[in-house]
Design an enzyme around this catalytic site. Structure first.
Site, PDB file in Angstrom:
ATOM      1  N   GLU A  90      44.102  50.836  69.920  1.00 22.60           N
ATOM      2  CA  GLU A  90      43.668  49.494  70.311  1.00 22.60           C
ATOM      3  C   GLU A  90      44.502  48.421  69.621  1.00 22.60           C
ATOM      4  OE1 GLU A  90      39.425  49.102  69.819  1.00 22.60           O
ATOM      5  OE2 GLU A  90      39.045  50.598  71.360  1.00 22.60           O
ATOM      6  N   GLU A 127      38.905  57.404  73.554  1.00 22.41           N
ATOM      7  CA  GLU A 127      37.759  57.037  72.702  1.00 22.41           C
ATOM      8  C   GLU A 127      36.628  56.682  73.639  1.00 22.41           C
ATOM      9  OE1 GLU A 127      38.850  54.624  69.252  1.00 22.41           O
ATOM     10  OE2 GLU A 127      36.971  53.569  69.549  1.00 22.41           O
TER      11      GLU A 127
HETATM   12  C1  GAL Z   1      36.740  50.938  68.871  1.00 24.45           C
HETATM   13  C2  GAL Z   1      37.684  51.207  67.730  1.00 24.45           C
HETATM   14  C3  GAL Z   1      37.084  52.146  66.703  1.00 24.45           C
HETATM   15  C4  GAL Z   1      35.704  51.708  66.387  1.00 24.45           C
HETATM   16  C5  GAL Z   1      34.887  51.672  67.653  1.00 24.45           C
HETATM   17  C6  GAL Z   1      33.441  51.361  67.455  1.00 24.45           C
HETATM   18  O1  GAL Z   1      37.065  49.831  69.594  1.00 24.45           O
HETATM   19  O2  GAL Z   1      38.866  51.780  68.204  1.00 24.45           O
HETATM   20  O3  GAL Z   1      37.876  52.178  65.548  1.00 24.45           O
HETATM   21  O4  GAL Z   1      35.768  50.447  65.816  1.00 24.45           O
HETATM   22  O5  GAL Z   1      35.440  50.714  68.487  1.00 24.45           O
HETATM   23  O6  GAL Z   1      32.794  51.284  68.701  1.00 24.45           O
END
Ligand code: GAL
Length: 876
Positions: free
Chosen positions: A463, A538
Site C-alpha cells: 500500500e 490482503e
Molecule cells: C492495511 C494495511 C495493513 C493494516 C491493515 C489493517 O491497509 O496494509 O498494514 O494496517 O490495513 O486493516
C-alpha cells in the site's frame, strides 16, 4: 593455552588453519546491554552524521543505483565515546543473551502510542561483548552476520567503527577482519538508534534476531553466494542449476575446483542419501576479486516439494584449492514448479493450489519481537491445523528461521520488503532511507532467501503511497529489475490498496497483481486486465475480541464496539475492509483469483484498530502543543484516551487462542473435516427472553439448531453463503446444540451449555518434555471451569502462577487487547475463561518442573513438565 599448541602442531605440519573450511558460530550468548548514550555524545553518532561509514557495508549490494560508497572516509566516528573502547568497564551493564527486544519488557504506558503497543521500543541502546579470536585464525576472514537488529546499527570492533545497517528488518554482514586482534581478546560494541514515529505497528527494539561469527578461508563462497534453481522439473528427472559466487581476498589469483554434492533430506529432517554430484574444475578468481561459476546436475526420480509433502534437498558445495578443501557451504533447496496464471490462479507442480494465506507481523505476542523458533513453529502449527497454506511476511523481510520452517512444514510465502517507498506513512519510516538503501535492502532479501522452495512471490511493497503517483510505475519497474537480477524464477508483486491502481496502468508493472480489500471489484479487474494473474494480497481485516458479543447484533460493519472490545460475530471491519464472507464470495464468483492472504493470522502488538486513536499517536507525541491540539480534537469527539495496545484483526488472539473466525476459515479451507461451531456462548443471565442471534460455521451444507431439545429449524447453505444464522433465537439458559449435515448425511455436531460459576482451574501444555537449550518453550493453556468441567466463558478471575524445579515462567498473557500488566507478570487475569503461561527449562538442567495455578475461591491446578537436560537445540 590450547590454541598455542594447536597452532604449533599446524605450523609444524605445514598446514595452515587459514585454509580450513568455514565455521559459523552463534554469538548470541554473553552480551552486556544498556540504554542511552553516555553523556556528551549529543548527535555525533546519529545516522546522518556517520552514514559515510555505514553505506560501504552495503556496497556489494548497490549495483545499479551506485548509492553505496565503497570508499570509507578517513577518521573513526565514536573514537572518543567510552562505550566503543575495549577497556571500558561494562560490568554494571545488564548481562543478557540474544535475541533481545528491550521494548517488550515495558512498562505499558497510556501516554505511549497505541499504534506501537504502548511499549517503550524507541531510543538508543548499546550492546557489548568480548570475543576471543585465536592466533591460529590469522589469515582467515572474520565476519559478523546479524540476522536483524532494530534499528540503525553501528558496529565497532576494538574501538574502530566497522560499519552498520539502518533497516531493522534486513540481514547484513560486516567484515571484522581489518580490525581483529588475533590471539587476543576483542571487544564488539553495537549501537542501535530506534527513531520514534518510524512504524505503524510494534517494531520492537534491540538485536532481536540471531547473530553469528563466520570464519572463512580467504578464498571462499561469497555471502549468500549460491543460487540453486531447477530449470527443468519432470516426474522422471529434474535439472538442478547451481550458480556460485566466490570471493578471493588474497593478493594472488586463485584457481579452484568447485564440487557440489546433492543430498536428500530424510524423514527425520536430516540430509541422508547422496543423490547427485557435479564439479566445476579450474575456476579462476582474480586477486582481490570475485568470480562466478555455473554447474548443472540431473537428478533421477526427483521428489518434488509441495505443501503436503515438503521434500527438501541440500547442496553441499566444496571449494578446493591446490587439492585441499578451503570452503564448505550448505544450501538447502527444493525441487518444484510454480506458475501464477490469469485463469487458474496459482499452480504448484502443475496443479492448481488455492492460496489460503494469512498476513503476519513479526512479533510473537507476549514474547515480543525477540526471535524464538518454538514460538514461530507453534504459530505455524496452529495455522496449518486451520488449513492455512500460505504466509505473507507483512510488511518486511522475515527472520530466516520463518522461511526454514515454511520449507519444512509446507507453506508457500509471499516475501515482502517495504511498507513504503519514496513517500512515507510516518515521519521517520523507511521513506527516509529509501533513496540510499532500497536497492541494498531489496537485494539482501532476495539474495538471502532465493533458495527457499517456500518463497513463491517477491513483494516490493505494501500500500505504498507512491502507487497512485505519476512516478509509481517507474519505481515499481526499478524494483522489479533489481529483484529479477537476483532471482528471475519468481514473479514480482506489490500489495496495492487503491482501486485506481488496478486500472491506471500501475498494475501492468507486476507479474502478479496483488490487490488489498477489493472483492467487489475482482470481476471488473479481470474484464480490464485479461492476461494478468491476481491474488488477494490482503483481505478482510475483520475485527473481533475473543469471547465478546454485543447486542443487538448490527449488520453495520462499523458497529460492534463496546468498552474497547469488538463483538465476535465476525461482522465488523474498518471502512476499507470487509467481512470474511464478502471476501469468500468475491473469490468464489471469480475463480481466477489465486486466493487470499487474510489480515491477519494472529493478533499482533500495536495497531489496535478500531481503537487506534489516543492523545499520542494522532500527532507527534514529543510535541506538547500538537498533543494539546490532538487532545482537544478527541475531547470534541467525546473520545477518551484508548487503552488498546494490540490488534483485533487476528483469526487467533495475541495468546494464540482461537477466535470464532478460526472455525469459519477452517470450515472453508479444510472442507473434508466434519466441523460445526456455534457462537456465541450461552451464558446470558441478563438476556432471558431477549433475542440472541446464533451463528454456525460448518463444513456441512445444512444444519439444524436445537435449544433445550426443541428444534429452531433446519437451514441450508445458499450460494455464496458461508455461515448459517438463526437471528431470532430467544435466549433461555440450557443447552444449544447444532447438528450439521452434508449431502443429506449427519456430518458434525457442536453443543454449548450455560455453565455454573467458576469453580476450578485446569492446565494443558502443548508439550510436556522441554529441551533444556534455553529456547524451547511449553505453552500452557489455563482454563477457568465450573464444577462440571465446562469452560466459564466470561470468567475474568485473577490467577497466580508458581513454578518449581529447573524451569522459569517466561511470560503470561490472556489475549485481551487492552491489558496493561507487563507480560512478565506471574499474575494474570483470565480473559473470557482463558490465560496462557509460557515456560522454559533452565539451560542445561534436567528434572521435573511443576507449575501451579491458583485463584481465590477456585480449586488450583498443577502440571508437571520435564526438562530433558539437553543443551543443544534440535537441528532440524
Ligand atoms: C492495511 C494495511 C495493513 C493494516 C491493515 C489493517 O491497509 O496494509 O498494514 O494496517 O490495513 O486493516
Amino acid at each position: 593455552m590450547a590454541w598455542v599448541l594447536w597452532f604449533l602442531v599446524h605450523a609444524l605440519t605445514g598446514w595452515s588453519v587459514a585454509e580450513t573450511p568455514r565455521e559459523r558460530l552463534s554469538l548470541n550468548a554473553g552480551w552486556r546491554f544498556t540504554k542511552d548514550d553516555p553523556a556528551g555524545v549529543g548527535d555525533t553518532l546519529s545516522y546522518s552524521r556517520i552514514k559515510a561509514w555505514i553505506l560501504p557495508t552495503g556496497a556489494e549490494l548497490a549495483l545499479q543505483s551506485g548509492n553505496a560508497k565503497t570508499a570509507r572516509p578517513a577518521g573513526n566516528p565514536g573514537a572518543d565515546v567510552p562505550y566503543t573502547q575495549p577497556g571500558f568497564n561494562d560490568s554494571r551493564w545488564r548481562s543478557l543473551d540474544l535475541p533481545h527486544d528491550w521494548g517488550i519488557e515495558g512498562p505499558f504506558k497510556m501516554e505511549y502510542p497505541g499504534e506501537t503497543a504502548k511499549l517503550p521500543w524507541w531510543g538508543v541502546a548499546w550492546y557489548r561483548r568480548h570475543l576471543e579470536i585465536p592466533a591460529a585464525d590469522q589469515g582467515r576472514r572474520i565476519f559478523l552476520d546479524v540476522d536483524g537488529a532494530m534499528s540503525y546499527s553501528t558496529v565497532w570492533l576494538n574501538g574502530q567503527c566497522v560499519g552498520g545497517w539502518p533497516y531493522g528488518y534486513s540481514s547484513w554482514r560486516v567484515d571484522l577482519t581489518p580490525f581483529v586482534k588475533f590471539g587476543a581478546d576483542n571487544v564488539l560494541a553495537i549501537r542501535l538508534d530506534n527513531p520514534p514515529q518510524s512504524s505503524r505497528w510494534y517494531p520492537g527494539g534491540g538485536i532481536y534476531r540471531n547473530v553469528w561469527l563466520v570464519k572463512t578461508a580467504p578464498v571462499r563462497v561469497a555471502h549468500w553466494g549460491t543460487h540453486v534453481t531447477t530449470p527443468q522439473v519432470g516426474e522422471t528427472s529434474a535439472t538442478v542449476k547451481i550458480d556460485v559466487r566466490l570471493d578471493n581476498s588474497t593478493d594472488t589469483d586463485a584457481v579452484v575446483a568447485v564440487r557440489h554434492e546433492i543430498f536428500e533430506f530424510d524423514a527425520s529432517g536430516e540430509p541422508g542419501k547422496l543423490v547427485a554430484s557435479c564439479v566445476t574444475p579450474d575456476l579462476k578468481i582474480p586477486a582481490q576479486q570475485s568470480a562466478s561459476g555455473e554447474t548443472r546436475a540431473v537428478l533421477q526420480s526427483p521428489r518434488l516439494w509441495s505443501i503436503d509433502q515438503p521434500q527438501r534437498y541440500l547442496v553441499i558445495t566444496t571449494v578446493e584449492r591446490n587439492g585441499k578443501a578451503v570452503d564448505r557451504y550448505e544450501t538447502p533447496f527444493g525441487i518444484r514448479k510454480i506458475a501464477f496464471t490469469a485463469d487458474q490462479g496459482f499452480l504448484l507442480n502443475g496443479r492448481k493450489v488455492e492460496i489460503k494465506g494469512v498476513c503476519m507481523h513479526h512479533d510473537l505476542g507476549a514474547l515480543g519481537t525477540a526471535l524464538n523458533l518454538r514460538a514461530l513453529e507453534r504459530q505455524l502449527e496452529i495455522l496449518k491445523e486451520m488449513g492455512c497454506n500460505a504466509i505473507r511476511t507483512s510488511h518486511n523481510p522475515p527472520a530466516p528461521e520463518l522461511l526454514d520452517l515454511c520449507d519444512r512444514m509446507g507453506f508457500v510465502v509471499m516475501a515482502e520488503s517495504f511498507d513504503c517507498w519514496r513517500t512515507g506513512k510516518n515521519k521517520n519510516d523507511y521513506h527516509v532511507l529509501y533513496p540510499e538503501w532500497h536497492e541494498q535492502d531489496l537485494r539482501a532479501l532476495v539474495r538471502r532467501d532465493r533458495n527457499h522452495p517456500c518463497v513463491v512471490l517477491w513483494s516490493s511493497g505494501n500500500e505504498v503511497p507512491d502507487q497512485d503517483k505519476p512516478e509509481g510505475p517507474a519505481i515499481a519497474r526499478e524494483h522489479a529489475s533489481i529483484i529479477q537480477s537476483e532471482d528471475a524464477t519468481r514473479p514480482v508483486t506489490t500489495a496495492v490498496s487503491s482501486k485506481k491502481g488496478g486500472f491506471s496502468g500501475f498494475q501492468k508493472e507486476f507479474d502478479v497483481f496483488g490487490w488489498n480489500y477489493k472483492p467487489a471489484h475482482y470481476g471488473e479487474f479481470r474484464a480490464a486486465n485479461s492476461g494478468l494473474p491476481m491474488v488477494g494480497s490482503e483481505t478482510s481485516s475483520c475485527v473481533s475480541s475473543r469471547g465478546e458479543y454485543f447486542f443487538p447484533v448490527s449488520e453495520n460493519k462499523d458497529h460492534g464496539k463496546v468498552d474497547f472490545q469488538v463483538s465476535s460475530y465476525d461482522l465488523y471491519a474498518p471502512k476499507w475492509a470487509t467481512t470474511p464472507d464478502d471476501e469468500f464470495a468475491g473469490q468464489d464468483k471469480n475463480p481466477f483469483v489465486a486466493g487470499e492472504f487474510v489480515w491477519t493470522g494472529f493478533d499482533y502488538l500495536g495497531e489496535p484498530t478500531p481503537y487506534n486513536w489516543d492523545l499520542t499517536n494522532l500527532l507527534n507525541f514529543t510535541d506538547p502543543a500538537q498533543q494539546a491540539k490532538a487532545k482537544a480534537e478527541l475531547d470534541a469527539q467525546g473520545k477518551i484516551n484508548s487503552p488498546a495496545r494490540s490488534s483485533y484483526f487476528g483469526i487467533l488472539d495475541l495468546a494464540g487462542f482461537r477466535k470464532d473466525r478460526y472455525y469459519l476459515y477452517q470450515a472453508r479451507w479444510r472442507p473434508e473435516i466434519p466441523l460445526a461451531h456455534i457462537l456465541p456462548h450461552w451464558n446470558w443471565p441478563g438476556r432471558i427472553g431477549q433475542v440472541t442471534p446464533v451463528h454456525v460455521y460448518t463444513s456441512g451444507d445444512a444444519a439444524e439448531l436445537f435449544l433445550n431439545g426443541r428444534s429452531l429449524g433446519l437451514k441450508m447453505r445458499g450460494d455464496f453463503q458461508y455461515r448459517l444464522r438463526w437471528d431470532d433465537v430467544t435466549y433461555e439458559p440450557g443447552e444449544l446444540k447444532v447438528v450439521a449435515y452434508k449431502n443429506g448425511q449427519n456430518w458434525a455436531t457442536h453443543t454449548v451449555r450455560t455453565t455454573g460459576t467458576a469453580a476450578l482451574l485446569s492446565l494443558e501444555a502443548d508439550r510436556s518434555i522441554l529441551r533444556s537449550d534455553g529456547h524451547d518453550l511449553s505453552f500452557i493453556t489455563v482454563k477457568v471451569k465450573d464444577s462440571d468441567g465446562l469452560l466459564v466463558p466470561r470468567a475474568k478471575n485473577p490467577i497466580r502462577f508458581e513454578i518449581e524445579g529447573p524451569g522459569e515462567i517466561v511470560v503470561t498473557d490472556n489475549g485481551d487487547p487492552t491489558g496493561m500488566e507487563p507480560f512478565r507478570s506471574l499474575e494474570r487475569k483470565a480473559f473470557n475463561g482463558l490465560a496462557l503461561v509460557v515456560v522454559r527449562a533452565n539451560p542445561g538442567q534436567a528434572g521435573e518442573i511443576t507449575l501451579q495455578a491458583g485463584s481465590q475461591g477456585l480449586k488450583s491446578a498443577t502440571i508437571r513438565l520435564s526438562a530433558d537436560g539437553r543443551e543443544t537445540a534440535a537441528t532440524k
